[in-house]
Design a protein around this motif. Sequence first.
Motif, PDB file in Angstrom:
ATOM      1  N   ASP A 219     -32.234  75.289 -47.203  1.00 24.85           N
ATOM      2  CA  ASP A 219     -30.959  75.026 -48.294  1.00 24.85           C
ATOM      3  C   ASP A 219     -29.906  75.944 -47.461  1.00 24.85           C
ATOM      4  O   ASP A 219     -29.872  76.134 -46.209  1.00 24.85           O
ATOM      5  CB  ASP A 219     -31.269  75.865 -49.680  1.00 24.85           C
ATOM      6  CG  ASP A 219     -31.777  77.566 -49.451  1.00 24.85           C
ATOM      7  OD1 ASP A 219     -31.432  78.138 -48.269  1.00 24.85           O
ATOM      8  OD2 ASP A 219     -32.550  77.728 -50.189  1.00 24.85           O
ATOM      9  N   SER A 221     -28.545  78.900 -47.070  1.00 22.69           N
ATOM     10  CA  SER A 221     -29.085  80.124 -46.609  1.00 22.69           C
ATOM     11  C   SER A 221     -29.547  79.880 -45.222  1.00 22.69           C
ATOM     12  O   SER A 221     -29.610  80.815 -44.258  1.00 22.69           O
ATOM     13  CB  SER A 221     -29.871  80.925 -47.438  1.00 22.69           C
ATOM     14  OG  SER A 221     -31.100  80.242 -47.521  1.00 22.69           O
ATOM     15  N   ASP A 222     -30.191  78.863 -44.833  1.00 20.84           N
ATOM     16  CA  ASP A 222     -30.807  78.258 -43.676  1.00 20.84           C
ATOM     17  C   ASP A 222     -29.919  77.672 -42.656  1.00 20.84           C
ATOM     18  O   ASP A 222     -30.199  77.712 -41.638  1.00 20.84           O
ATOM     19  CB  ASP A 222     -31.903  77.498 -43.916  1.00 20.84           C
ATOM     20  CG  ASP A 222     -33.072  77.861 -44.790  1.00 20.84           C
ATOM     21  OD1 ASP A 222     -33.553  79.044 -44.447  1.00 20.84           O
ATOM     22  OD2 ASP A 222     -33.413  77.435 -45.949  1.00 20.84           O
ATOM     23  N   GLN A 248     -21.449  74.438 -43.604  1.00 27.89           N
ATOM     24  CA  GLN A 248     -21.536  75.326 -45.020  1.00 27.89           C
ATOM     25  C   GLN A 248     -20.535  74.286 -45.940  1.00 27.89           C
ATOM     26  O   GLN A 248     -21.026  74.103 -47.157  1.00 27.89           O
ATOM     27  CB  GLN A 248     -20.901  76.467 -44.714  1.00 27.89           C
ATOM     28  CG  GLN A 248     -22.143  77.284 -44.095  1.00 27.89           C
ATOM     29  CD  GLN A 248     -21.608  78.752 -43.666  1.00 27.89           C
ATOM     30  OE1 GLN A 248     -20.230  78.831 -43.275  1.00 27.89           O
ATOM     31  NE2 GLN A 248     -22.609  79.545 -43.561  1.00 27.89           N
TER      32      GLN A 248
END
Length: 377
Positions: A219, A221-222, A248
Amino acid sequence: MSVRVQPITRDEHLAFVAGRPSASHTQVPSWGEVKPDWEAESLGWFDGAGQLVGAGLVLLRPLPGPRLPGLPRHFAYLPEGPLLDWHEPGLERLLEPMLTYLKGRGAFAVRMGPPVVVRRWSAETVKAAIADPAARRLRDVRATSYETRAGRVADVLRHMGWRETPAGEDGFAAGQPRHVFQVPFAGRSLEEIHDGLNQQWRRNIKKAEKAGVKVVRGDLSDLPVFHELYTETAERDGFLPRPLPYFQRMWNALTAEHPDRMRLYLAYHDGEVLAAATMLTVGDHVWYSYGASTARRREVQPSSAVQWRMMSDAHELGAAVYDLRGITDTLEESSPLLGLLRFKVGTGGEAVEYLGEWDHPLNRLLYKGFSLYLSRR
């Protein structure tokens, strides 16, 4: 047929895309949010009865430097679009109002990429061409199939004053790729798709499974982990990487529009991420977008594991096409891009040539200056 072009809402745009058999991820409203240096606008084509018969995402980029009163200022770009019936008689009546509208928006030139297929080469044909010392370019190899109507579209564009954007020495144009590699999924089981892979692909997938490589979905955060591998890949392969905020921004924009518009996959082995890739989906068309890997422990074939997981998930989503995006047109053994072509040919799919990108100068002097500016960047 009288046609007018005017701005449409995001919902109208998405509804039109949903009703199409195919649409590029660069022609959905969220793609404009991925490109903050451009002003994005959704356009609609309406017939005399008021029915929406076409749509497109146009990106407007201002000229660098001070603005001069009375002069057009924007370069207008419709990547892999607009979404029209390109083979409809009277194509001019669809394109002329678009040029009129964009000129009124202050455009000095328009670039578009008609999603029109010209010809296809089977994997066997491409493999034979690579092995043939006399074959220098894919364009010079007899295609497996031809789309005869594409020539008529090109003739109409030339008659209207559109100019074909030339490709570089490696076969890649400045914008979206003219040649891509696609694996047809429609009407095929996952087993049939697996059997269509070449022996090396099947062997590598099996190696990854035996070595215990696990592929999971990531997701937002990865993305820093993905980007670290992507930067390493760029250094190894000699290309300029995009910054982390780009990915992002892409994640936030695309997944807000549709939760499956963008996916991230990570290949783990012994607790370490060794490979990662992003996948994009619009309707029944799925793209392998960006890939990344480390040089460490390549023998466990993490990239092959990621690809097979994405292909499997794409099939589960009902994909008609799994698109591995751009390939080189050159077949020269000395080309550093030939290895990428060999890798994609191993999927058993087909090389596909589109009509490419076309420019229409609305102000020839400004267009010439802007082209010179781009060539020096």
